[in-house]
Design a protein around this motif. Structure first.
Motif, PDB file in Angstrom:
ATOM      1  N   ILE A   9       0.860  -1.188   0.000  1.00 52.13           N
ATOM      2  CA  ILE A   9       0.000   0.000   0.000  1.00 52.13           C
ATOM      3  C   ILE A   9       0.891   1.230   0.000  1.00 52.13           C
ATOM      4  CG2 ILE A   9      -1.950   1.140   1.100  1.00 52.13           C
ATOM      5  CD1 ILE A   9      -2.458  -1.457   2.648  1.00 52.13           C
ATOM      6  N   THR A  13      -0.346   4.428  -5.096  1.00 51.20           N
ATOM      7  CA  THR A  13      -0.902   3.226  -5.704  1.00 51.20           C
ATOM      8  C   THR A  13      -0.752   2.036  -4.751  1.00 51.20           C
ATOM      9  OG1 THR A  13       1.176   2.573  -6.771  1.00 51.20           O
ATOM     10  CG2 THR A  13      -0.315   3.988  -8.039  1.00 51.20           C
ATOM     11  N   THR A  14      -1.541   1.015  -5.002  1.00 62.06           N
ATOM     12  CA  THR A  14      -1.429  -0.239  -4.266  1.00 62.06           C
ATOM     13  C   THR A  14      -1.160  -1.355  -5.259  1.00 62.06           C
ATOM     14  OG1 THR A  14      -2.803   0.402  -2.392  1.00 62.06           O
ATOM     15  CG2 THR A  14      -2.697  -1.939  -2.888  1.00 62.06           C
ATOM     16  N   GLN A  32      -5.292   2.406  -8.124  1.00 65.76           N
ATOM     17  CA  GLN A  32      -5.136   3.721  -7.520  1.00 65.76           C
ATOM     18  C   GLN A  32      -6.415   4.082  -6.802  1.00 65.76           C
ATOM     19  OE1 GLN A  32      -3.757   5.716 -11.273  1.00 65.76           O
ATOM     20  NE2 GLN A  32      -2.201   6.560  -9.919  1.00 65.76           N
ATOM     21  N   ALA A  33      -6.288   4.802  -5.685  1.00 62.81           N
ATOM     22  CA  ALA A  33      -7.457   5.242  -4.937  1.00 62.81           C
ATOM     23  C   ALA A  33      -7.069   6.459  -4.109  1.00 62.81           C
ATOM     24  CB  ALA A  33      -7.991   4.122  -4.047  1.00 62.81           C
ATOM     25  N   THR A  38      -9.457   2.226   1.021  1.00 64.31           N
ATOM     26  CA  THR A  38     -10.174   2.002  -0.235  1.00 64.31           C
ATOM     27  C   THR A  38      -9.269   1.309  -1.240  1.00 64.31           C
ATOM     28  OG1 THR A  38     -11.512   3.979   0.124  1.00 64.31           O
ATOM     29  CG2 THR A  38     -11.430   3.112  -2.115  1.00 64.31           C
ATOM     30  N   SER A  39      -8.028   1.747  -1.309  1.00 62.97           N
ATOM     31  CA  SER A  39      -7.061   1.158  -2.234  1.00 62.97           C
ATOM     32  C   SER A  39      -6.810  -0.305  -1.900  1.00 62.97           C
ATOM     33  CB  SER A  39      -5.763   1.955  -2.170  1.00 62.97           C
ATOM     34  OG  SER A  39      -4.835   1.493  -3.115  1.00 62.97           O
TER      35      SER A  39
END
Length: 276
Positions: A9, A13-14, A32-33, A38-39
């Motif tokens: 994380i 980006t994740t 992406q989040a 959420t990611s």
């Protein structure tokens, strides 16, 4: 099926990978989040759906990266462990490159330089604030976009000679370590006619050269001649040419392994599989 998920994380980006018990990869994804939670759940849901897996197929989850600090419980009841980020970077870099010892460079929002040697604890050598965040931030101002794909497109069309000062601009005399065509000053010779593409090319060149210079010094400090490049910026089209120049100038081998963008998430999952 029993798989281990490695989830990195990051700041923007994740990255998620699924590894079988023998360490082989099932698949890798990137999302992406706006926030880490959420990611995280978006990446996991996307991975399971895309690969037609269920929660029952996942035996353990390895979390790493700056966003892992926001997670304090098992995910969906699956045993979840946090893996220290530098340890994950080192493990992933060595595994992907096949090296036994190397300086592993993690090019994320900023850049981390790790000393990794099989069978020994990793060492965080140093870090730099120059990285993907620098690339996005400067290009948003100079080129009107912070989107990675658009920056890549603009930079491919640009000319660094419209922004950078070379040694040859300053002198007619070359030196074995200072060929006339190498950069003397990033953005030291900005043309009045420089385009958005020229600025993008200049920013990419500056970021990669800054990372390469620090990597050379890290290798010399460790008495090593190999640097493994990881992180999403290793996919930049200019990366190979840039780091080949550093090899020619300084004798350091720069390795960009396949799937380098996912090295940290791979390393996190491997640490669980190997019981470390």
């Amino acid at each position: 099926m029993s798989i281990v998920l490695g989830i990195d994380i990051g700041g923007s980006t994740t990255k998620i990978v699924g590894l079988r018990s023998d360490g082989s990869a099932i698949a890798m994804h990137r999302v992406q989040a706006q926030d880490p939670i959420t990611s995280l759940y978006g990446a996991m849901g996307n991975f399971l759906f895309t690969n037609r897996l269920s929660l029952e197929d996942v035996s353990r989850v390895a979390l790493t990266g700056v966003g892992a600090s926001y997670v304090d419980q098992d995910i969906y009841g699956i045993p979840t462990e946090k893996v220290e980020e530098f340890a994950a970077v080192g493990a992933g870099g060595l595994a992907l490159s096949g090296q036994d010892r190397a300086v592993v460079v993690s090019m994320g929002t900023g850049t981390a330089f790790i000393w990794a040697e099989r069978g020994r604890p990793v060492r965080h050598l140093c870090g730099s604030g120059v990285g993907g965040g620098t690339l996005a931030g400067l290009c948003s101002r100079l080129c009107g976009t912070r989107k990675y794909a658009q920056i890549v497109k603009l930079a491919a069309e640009g000319d660094v000679n419209q922004t950078d000062l070379t040694v040859g601009d300053l002198t007619r005399n070359s030196h074995p370590s200072l060929p006339l065509d190498i950069t003397a000053a990033n953005f030291g010779n900005v043309s009045d006619d420089a385009s958005a593409g020229d600025f993008a090319a200049g920013v990419v060149n500056m970021v990669l050269q800054s990372i390469g210079t620090t990597a050379v010094m890290a290798c010399r400090y460790c008495g090593c001649e190999s640097a493994v490049l990881t992180g999403f910026m290793s996919n930049l089209p200019q990366a190979r040419e840039c780091f080949d120049l550093f090899t020619r100038l300084h004798g350091i081998e720069f390795i960009i392994p396949e799937n380098a963008a996912y090295a940290t998430s791979i390393g996190a999952a491997l640490r669980l599989i190997e019981g470390k």
